[in-house]
Design a protein around this motif. Structure first.
Motif, PDB file in Angstrom:
ATOM      1  N   ALA A 137     -58.767  31.202  77.357  1.00 39.88           N
ATOM      2  CA  ALA A 137     -58.120  32.508  77.569  1.00 39.88           C
ATOM      3  C   ALA A 137     -56.884  32.653  76.681  1.00 39.88           C
ATOM      4  O   ALA A 137     -56.664  33.716  76.076  1.00 39.88           O
ATOM      5  CB  ALA A 137     -57.741  32.668  79.041  1.00 39.88           C
ATOM      6  N   TYR A 138     -56.069  31.610  76.587  1.00 44.25           N
ATOM      7  CA  TYR A 138     -54.886  31.667  75.728  1.00 44.25           C
ATOM      8  C   TYR A 138     -55.282  31.846  74.258  1.00 44.25           C
ATOM      9  O   TYR A 138     -54.629  32.578  73.509  1.00 44.25           O
ATOM     10  CB  TYR A 138     -54.065  30.390  75.884  1.00 44.25           C
ATOM     11  CG  TYR A 138     -53.085  30.399  77.023  1.00 44.25           C
ATOM     12  CD1 TYR A 138     -52.408  31.544  77.403  1.00 44.25           C
ATOM     13  CD2 TYR A 138     -52.817  29.225  77.735  1.00 44.25           C
ATOM     14  CE1 TYR A 138     -51.508  31.547  78.449  1.00 44.25           C
ATOM     15  CE2 TYR A 138     -51.914  29.202  78.785  1.00 44.25           C
ATOM     16  CZ  TYR A 138     -51.263  30.373  79.137  1.00 44.25           C
ATOM     17  OH  TYR A 138     -50.360  30.367  80.174  1.00 44.25           O
ATOM     18  N   THR A 139     -56.327  31.155  73.850  1.00 43.46           N
ATOM     19  CA  THR A 139     -56.766  31.268  72.457  1.00 43.46           C
ATOM     20  C   THR A 139     -57.233  32.684  72.148  1.00 43.46           C
ATOM     21  O   THR A 139     -56.875  33.257  71.103  1.00 43.46           O
ATOM     22  CB  THR A 139     -57.896  30.265  72.177  1.00 43.46           C
ATOM     23  OG1 THR A 139     -57.437  28.937  72.447  1.00 43.46           O
ATOM     24  CG2 THR A 139     -58.339  30.346  70.723  1.00 43.46           C
ATOM     25  N   LEU A 140     -58.020  33.259  73.042  1.00 39.61           N
ATOM     26  CA  LEU A 140     -58.468  34.649  72.838  1.00 39.61           C
ATOM     27  C   LEU A 140     -57.292  35.611  72.851  1.00 39.61           C
ATOM     28  O   LEU A 140     -57.265  36.600  72.099  1.00 39.61           O
ATOM     29  CB  LEU A 140     -59.492  35.026  73.912  1.00 39.61           C
ATOM     30  CG  LEU A 140     -60.791  34.213  73.911  1.00 39.61           C
ATOM     31  CD1 LEU A 140     -61.693  34.637  75.061  1.00 39.61           C
ATOM     32  CD2 LEU A 140     -61.514  34.360  72.576  1.00 39.61           C
ATOM     33  N   PHE A 141     -56.306  35.342  73.694  1.00 42.51           N
ATOM     34  CA  PHE A 141     -55.108  36.181  73.743  1.00 42.51           C
ATOM     35  C   PHE A 141     -54.341  36.095  72.430  1.00 42.51           C
ATOM     36  O   PHE A 141     -53.853  37.112  71.911  1.00 42.51           O
ATOM     37  CB  PHE A 141     -54.227  35.726  74.907  1.00 42.51           C
ATOM     38  CG  PHE A 141     -52.987  36.547  75.096  1.00 42.51           C
ATOM     39  CD1 PHE A 141     -53.058  37.864  75.542  1.00 42.51           C
ATOM     40  CD2 PHE A 141     -51.736  36.007  74.836  1.00 42.51           C
ATOM     41  CE1 PHE A 141     -51.913  38.622  75.725  1.00 42.51           C
ATOM     42  CE2 PHE A 141     -50.587  36.759  75.018  1.00 42.51           C
ATOM     43  CZ  PHE A 141     -50.679  38.062  75.461  1.00 42.51           C
ATOM     44  N   LYS A 142     -54.231  34.903  71.873  1.00 43.65           N
ATOM     45  CA  LYS A 142     -53.538  34.752  70.597  1.00 43.65           C
ATOM     46  C   LYS A 142     -54.294  35.434  69.465  1.00 43.65           C
ATOM     47  O   LYS A 142     -53.700  36.003  68.553  1.00 43.65           O
ATOM     48  CB  LYS A 142     -53.340  33.269  70.274  1.00 43.65           C
ATOM     49  CG  LYS A 142     -52.480  33.026  69.046  1.00 43.65           C
ATOM     50  CD  LYS A 142     -52.164  31.563  68.840  1.00 43.65           C
ATOM     51  CE  LYS A 142     -51.222  31.382  67.654  1.00 43.65           C
ATOM     52  NZ  LYS A 142     -50.870  29.963  67.425  1.00 43.65           N
ATOM     53  N   ARG A 143     -55.615  35.382  69.545  1.00 43.67           N
ATOM     54  CA  ARG A 143     -56.409  36.048  68.516  1.00 43.67           C
ATOM     55  C   ARG A 143     -56.232  37.556  68.540  1.00 43.67           C
ATOM     56  O   ARG A 143     -56.178  38.203  67.486  1.00 43.67           O
ATOM     57  CB  ARG A 143     -57.894  35.719  68.716  1.00 43.67           C
ATOM     58  CG  ARG A 143     -58.296  34.308  68.314  1.00 43.67           C
ATOM     59  CD  ARG A 143     -59.795  34.140  68.539  1.00 43.67           C
ATOM     60  NE  ARG A 143     -60.265  32.819  68.141  1.00 43.67           N
ATOM     61  CZ  ARG A 143     -61.541  32.436  68.195  1.00 43.67           C
ATOM     62  NH1 ARG A 143     -62.461  33.287  68.664  1.00 43.67           N
ATOM     63  NH2 ARG A 143     -61.880  31.225  67.814  1.00 43.67           N
ATOM     64  N   THR A 144     -56.156  38.126  69.731  1.00 44.58           N
ATOM     65  CA  THR A 144     -56.085  39.586  69.852  1.00 44.58           C
ATOM     66  C   THR A 144     -54.640  40.086  69.817  1.00 44.58           C
ATOM     67  O   THR A 144     -54.231  40.793  68.905  1.00 44.58           O
ATOM     68  CB  THR A 144     -56.774  40.030  71.146  1.00 44.58           C
ATOM     69  OG1 THR A 144     -56.206  39.323  72.257  1.00 44.58           O
ATOM     70  CG2 THR A 144     -58.254  39.737  71.092  1.00 44.58           C
ATOM     71  N   ALA A 145     -53.856  39.691  70.815  1.00 42.80           N
ATOM     72  CA  ALA A 145     -52.476  40.173  70.891  1.00 42.80           C
ATOM     73  C   ALA A 145     -51.597  39.533  69.822  1.00 42.80           C
ATOM     74  O   ALA A 145     -50.652  40.170  69.329  1.00 42.80           O
ATOM     75  CB  ALA A 145     -51.895  39.888  72.274  1.00 42.80           C
ATOM     76  N   GLY A 146     -51.880  38.290  69.443  1.00 41.92           N
ATOM     77  CA  GLY A 146     -51.043  37.595  68.470  1.00 41.92           C
ATOM     78  C   GLY A 146     -51.403  37.872  67.034  1.00 41.92           C
ATOM     79  O   GLY A 146     -50.699  37.398  66.118  1.00 41.92           O
ATOM     80  N   GLY A 147     -52.475  38.596  66.810  1.00 39.72           N
ATOM     81  CA  GLY A 147     -52.843  38.943  65.450  1.00 39.72           C
ATOM     82  C   GLY A 147     -53.289  37.761  64.609  1.00 39.72           C
ATOM     83  O   GLY A 147     -53.069  37.739  63.391  1.00 39.72           O
ATOM     84  N   ASP A 148     -53.915  36.773  65.243  1.00 36.76           N
ATOM     85  CA  ASP A 148     -54.391  35.597  64.513  1.00 36.76           C
ATOM     86  C   ASP A 148     -55.868  35.401  64.837  1.00 36.76           C
ATOM     87  O   ASP A 148     -56.240  34.500  65.591  1.00 36.76           O
ATOM     88  CB  ASP A 148     -53.579  34.360  64.904  1.00 36.76           C
ATOM     89  CG  ASP A 148     -53.878  33.152  64.027  1.00 36.76           C
ATOM     90  OD1 ASP A 148     -54.724  33.279  63.122  1.00 36.76           O
ATOM     91  OD2 ASP A 148     -53.273  32.090  64.255  1.00 36.76           O
ATOM     92  N   PRO A 149     -56.744  36.253  64.257  1.00 33.67           N
ATOM     93  CA  PRO A 149     -58.168  36.223  64.635  1.00 33.67           C
ATOM     94  C   PRO A 149     -58.886  34.936  64.272  1.00 33.67           C
ATOM     95  O   PRO A 149     -59.961  34.658  64.806  1.00 33.67           O
ATOM     96  CB  PRO A 149     -58.761  37.417  63.880  1.00 33.67           C
ATOM     97  CG  PRO A 149     -57.815  37.668  62.755  1.00 33.67           C
ATOM     98  CD  PRO A 149     -56.462  37.281  63.256  1.00 33.67           C
ATOM     99  N   SER A 150     -58.318  34.138  63.388  1.00 29.95           N
ATOM    100  CA  SER A 150     -58.991  32.911  62.971  1.00 29.95           C
ATOM    101  C   SER A 150     -58.538  31.692  63.761  1.00 29.95           C
ATOM    102  O   SER A 150     -58.983  30.574  63.479  1.00 29.95           O
ATOM    103  CB  SER A 150     -58.741  32.658  61.479  1.00 29.95           C
ATOM    104  OG  SER A 150     -57.352  32.494  61.225  1.00 29.95           O
TER     105      SER A 150
END
Length: 395
Positions: A137-150
């Motif tokens: 969940a944290y990783t998906l949150f970082k990808r979306t809200a954090g702007g780091d899709p990779s």
């Protein structure tokens, strides 16, 4: 055995001694008035198959709640430390004891842990499974809200708050080991010191934190109730006030002169740009300071039941859930507003952080997220033959 009083007419089997009637209910008449009634044994308690629920200790629930509030406030102070020396002093002081206190309590309540199947199941469902779910969940949150899709999903490299679940899993599994060695606490401190001078450990499973925080867990394993009574004495409470004020003054002085990364225990001395021997000195010094300030913290924890005592059972919920807001506040630049960096703004941010973590520990939030934090997962485990036999014996 039959429920009938007279199963065979006049040929009756002996009956058990009659229990005392309830108040206001007349006693039954005996067939032989001249024979004195057989008194019921006064010491024989009524048997029941239902186990009595364990009574929670208000002191520990209060301590867990207050510690998690300090965790949330520390996270909201971190963006303020660059522009406020006071915020940095508070930040460093709180980081000296809030996680050590939480870990020590975790160790204290892990004293009975062994490799019994039911306890291993609870370790998996209450620690390992939440780690997997929240790491994803944290990783998906970082990808979306954090702007780091990779950003990759990696269960070997805990991100942000999930390190504690990895550490708790490892610590608890090693509990039987610490119980059999002769000097567990000195050995745990030695392990922490060696970790602080070993940059080759890397980031896998956040082993630096697992090993550097280990002494607090081991110390908790060997704490006894009388030790907590000792730090809650009136003279300790009074002495704690100048100690905490002195710690704040020292942190105010040291703030511009050292990095607060030492308090995270996630890097070796060499990774922090210091010589190896600094890791030895800082690990021992911070361990001593953390124990003293943790004792001061426990000295002021209320012993009686408070309005927030019930929240102590939900601190792990608050810990993991508030991470989304703590990181989201950086992703969404909430701390870029000028008013946040004023004294009034800093106080407001602190109050909001305490309020948010309080809400996230409440029973309604626990019920919503119990599927992730305390899944039953009965389908994943074999049935315990001993438990099944006990259940049959009770029926």
């Amino acid at each position: 055995m039959t429920n009938s009083l007279y199963p065979h007419g006049s040929h009756r089997s002996p009956l058990p001694p009659a229990a005392r009637p309830a108040d206001g209910v007349p006693a039954p008449r005996t067939l032989h008035p001249t024979a004195p009634p057989t008194p019921a044994p006064a010491s024989a308690p009524a048997r029941t198959d239902a186990p009595k629920p364990k009574q929670r200790d208000a002191f520990f629930d209060n301590a867990k709640y207050l510690a998690i509030v300090f965790v949330a406030m520390g996270h909201c102070w971190e963006p303020l430390t660059d522009g406020s020396r006071t915020a940095e002093a508070l930040y460093m002081t709180v980081y000296t004891f809030h996680m050590p206190a939480f870990i020590l309590i975790s160790g204290y309540f892990s004293r009975s842990f062994d490799m019994r199947p039911d306890r291993l199941r609870r370790l998996i469902t209450g620690v390992a499974v939440p780690y997997v779910l929240f790491e994803i969940a944290y990783t998906l949150f970082k990808r979306t809200a954090g702007g780091d899709p990779s950003y990759p999903i990696s269960l070997l490299d805990p991100w942000y708050l999930t390190w504690f679940l990895v550490a708790l899993f490892v610590w608890r599994l090693t509990t039987p080991l610490w119980k059999i060695i002769r000097w567990p606490i000195p050995v745990a401190v030695a392990v922490a010191v060696l970790a602080s001078v070993s940059p080759e450990l890397g980031d896998d499973l956040d082993l630096q934190r697992v090993l550097q925080f280990l002494p607090f867990f081991v110390l908790g394993l060997f704490m006894k109730p009388e030790h907590f009574q000792l730090v809650r004495r009136r003279e300790v409470r009074i002495l704690s006030v100048p100690i905490v004020l002195g710690a704040l003054a020292l942190a105010y002085w040291a703030g511009p002169r050292m990095t607060s990364a030492w308090f995270y225990h996630r890097d070796s001395a060499q990774e922090l740009g210091a010589p190896w021997w600094a890791g030895v000195v800082m690990t021992l010094a911070l361990f001593g300071c953390s124990i003293v300030l943790t004792a001061c913290f426990f000295a002021w924890v209320p012993r009686r039941k408070m309005w927030f005592t019930v929240l102590g059972a939900g601190t792990l919920y608050g810990y993991l859930l508030h991470g989304f807001l703590a990181k989201g506040s950086r992703f969404w630049n909430w701390f870029d507003a000028d008013w946040v960096h004023t004294p009034a703004g800093q106080i407001a941010v602190t109050v909001v952080a305490a309020a948010v973590i309080t809400v996230l520990c409440t029973p309604p939030v626990q019920r919503i997220f119990r599927f992730a934090m305390e899944p039953k997962m009965e389908w994943a485990f074999k049935k315990d033959a001993t438990a099944v036999a006990r259940a049959r014996a009770r029926t």
